[in-house]
Write an enzyme that holds these catalytic residues in place. Sequence first.
Site, PDB file in Angstrom:
ATOM      1  N   HIS A 139      46.457  39.302  34.886  1.00 62.79           N
ATOM      2  CA  HIS A 139      46.178  38.637  36.154  1.00 62.79           C
ATOM      3  C   HIS A 139      46.018  37.131  36.033  1.00 62.79           C
ATOM      4  O   HIS A 139      45.504  36.498  36.961  1.00 62.79           O
ATOM      5  CB  HIS A 139      44.904  39.222  36.777  1.00 62.79           C
ATOM      6  CG  HIS A 139      45.075  40.606  37.315  1.00 62.79           C
ATOM      7  ND1 HIS A 139      45.957  40.917  38.315  1.00 62.79           N
ATOM      8  CD2 HIS A 139      44.473  41.779  36.985  1.00 62.79           C
ATOM      9  CE1 HIS A 139      45.897  42.204  38.590  1.00 62.79           C
ATOM     10  NE2 HIS A 139      45.003  42.758  37.792  1.00 62.79           N
TER      11      HIS A 139
ATOM     12  N   ARG B 273      44.367  41.784  27.409  1.00 70.87           N
ATOM     13  CA  ARG B 273      44.810  42.807  28.358  1.00 70.87           C
ATOM     14  C   ARG B 273      46.267  42.513  28.681  1.00 70.87           C
ATOM     15  O   ARG B 273      46.598  41.441  29.191  1.00 70.87           O
ATOM     16  CB  ARG B 273      43.975  42.812  29.639  1.00 70.87           C
ATOM     17  CG  ARG B 273      44.513  43.853  30.645  1.00 70.87           C
ATOM     18  CD  ARG B 273      43.527  44.208  31.728  1.00 70.87           C
ATOM     19  NE  ARG B 273      43.252  43.098  32.634  1.00 70.87           N
ATOM     20  CZ  ARG B 273      42.466  43.193  33.707  1.00 70.87           C
ATOM     21  NH1 ARG B 273      41.870  44.341  33.981  1.00 70.87           N
ATOM     22  NH2 ARG B 273      42.250  42.140  34.474  1.00 70.87           N
TER      23      ARG B 273
ATOM     24  N   ASP C 139      51.606  41.100  16.934  1.00 71.39           N
ATOM     25  CA  ASP C 139      52.165  40.142  15.985  1.00 71.39           C
ATOM     26  C   ASP C 139      51.572  38.747  16.180  1.00 71.39           C
ATOM     27  O   ASP C 139      51.470  37.971  15.228  1.00 71.39           O
ATOM     28  CB  ASP C 139      53.681  40.071  16.128  1.00 71.39           C
ATOM     29  CG  ASP C 139      54.396  41.280  15.538  1.00 71.39           C
ATOM     30  OD1 ASP C 139      53.734  42.080  14.837  1.00 71.39           O
ATOM     31  OD2 ASP C 139      55.606  41.434  15.779  1.00 71.39           O
TER      32      ASP C 139
ATOM     33  N   GLN D   2      42.669  51.483  30.025  1.00 71.76           N
ATOM     34  CA  GLN D   2      41.803  51.167  31.160  1.00 71.76           C
ATOM     35  C   GLN D   2      42.096  52.127  32.309  1.00 71.76           C
ATOM     36  O   GLN D   2      43.229  52.221  32.782  1.00 71.76           O
ATOM     37  CB  GLN D   2      42.002  49.715  31.609  1.00 71.76           C
ATOM     38  CG  GLN D   2      41.034  49.291  32.700  1.00 71.76           C
ATOM     39  CD  GLN D   2      41.085  47.790  32.963  1.00 71.76           C
ATOM     40  OE1 GLN D   2      42.058  47.123  32.652  1.00 71.76           O
ATOM     41  NE2 GLN D   2      40.023  47.263  33.548  1.00 71.76           N
TER      42      GLN D   2
ATOM     43  N   GLU E  74      41.842  53.270  36.135  1.00 75.11           N
ATOM     44  CA  GLU E  74      41.697  52.528  37.379  1.00 75.11           C
ATOM     45  C   GLU E  74      42.023  53.348  38.624  1.00 75.11           C
ATOM     46  O   GLU E  74      42.171  52.795  39.717  1.00 75.11           O
ATOM     47  CB  GLU E  74      42.590  51.277  37.337  1.00 75.11           C
ATOM     48  CG  GLU E  74      42.309  50.405  36.104  1.00 75.11           C
ATOM     49  CD  GLU E  74      42.987  49.060  36.161  1.00 75.11           C
ATOM     50  OE1 GLU E  74      42.507  48.217  36.946  1.00 75.11           O
ATOM     51  OE2 GLU E  74      43.970  48.850  35.426  1.00 75.11           O
TER      52      GLU E  74
ATOM     53  N   ASP F  99      39.805  48.062  40.924  1.00 70.00           N
ATOM     54  CA  ASP F  99      41.003  48.802  41.312  1.00 70.00           C
ATOM     55  C   ASP F  99      40.668  50.257  41.619  1.00 70.00           C
ATOM     56  O   ASP F  99      41.282  50.868  42.501  1.00 70.00           O
ATOM     57  CB  ASP F  99      42.054  48.736  40.204  1.00 70.00           C
ATOM     58  CG  ASP F  99      42.953  47.518  40.341  1.00 70.00           C
ATOM     59  OD1 ASP F  99      43.082  46.997  41.458  1.00 70.00           O
ATOM     60  OD2 ASP F  99      43.522  47.084  39.329  1.00 70.00           O
TER      61      ASP F  99
END
Length: 246
Positions: free
Chosen positions: A45, A70, A84, A143, A145, A171
């Site tokens: 976000h 995230r 990586d 997560q 939601e 959410d």
Amino acid sequence: MENPIRETLSRGESSVGSWLNLASPLAAEVLASVGFPWIAVDAEHSPFDLDLITQTFRAIEARGSIPLVRTWDHDPVTVARLLDAGAYGIVFPHVSTPEEAEKLAKAMRYPPQGTRSVGSGRCNLISPDYRTTANGAVLCIPQIEDMEGINNAEAIARVEGVDIGFLGPTDLAFSMGVDAGHPDHEGALQRFLQGCEAAKTPCGLPAQNAEGARSRIKEGFQFIDLASDIRFLTAKAQSELQETLR
């Protein structure tokens, strides 16, 4: 390679970190310097690109903290590139089934435990034996939601390679058609906690302030995202301006 978050949670203790939404390595360094053991880059976000994520990881590490991220999708290529770059763990938004969680856990691990490709990324600077120790150190954090995820919480938490269960309360509330804090919403949060506890998997959620964090820790949540850079800045600025004009 060692992950202090894993060690803290394995002792049954709480681990309190924070979140980054300002897309600023300096903001990351500030939060890390005050003592948060981990800082999570919100690439879902916020306007982070991969180069800025990498620079932010460096800023976090420079102050002795652990960088998490995230991600913006579930693509195994995205997972590999974030690892990586040096992520110690990935939060995967919108995970609703154990099948999804299993694919993500495998994408994070090198063979034979998983499907992660071996490359010459920055991660190899973390430890001389990164490739042989990373599987046991990186954290897979699905997560939840929506209510499908709540109903599958225990099954998701039992997936091999899932290390921490994490909630997306906002959410979740939107998906339920209620406000956060509504009795049905709170009931869903507690069902999630119970599912993770039954699976013996640590779990957590965001908390807006210290009072909320302490309350959730008492309930059994161990992995706490305490506010964010933008929330800290906003709250302090509002407080100081109101005090000045009082």
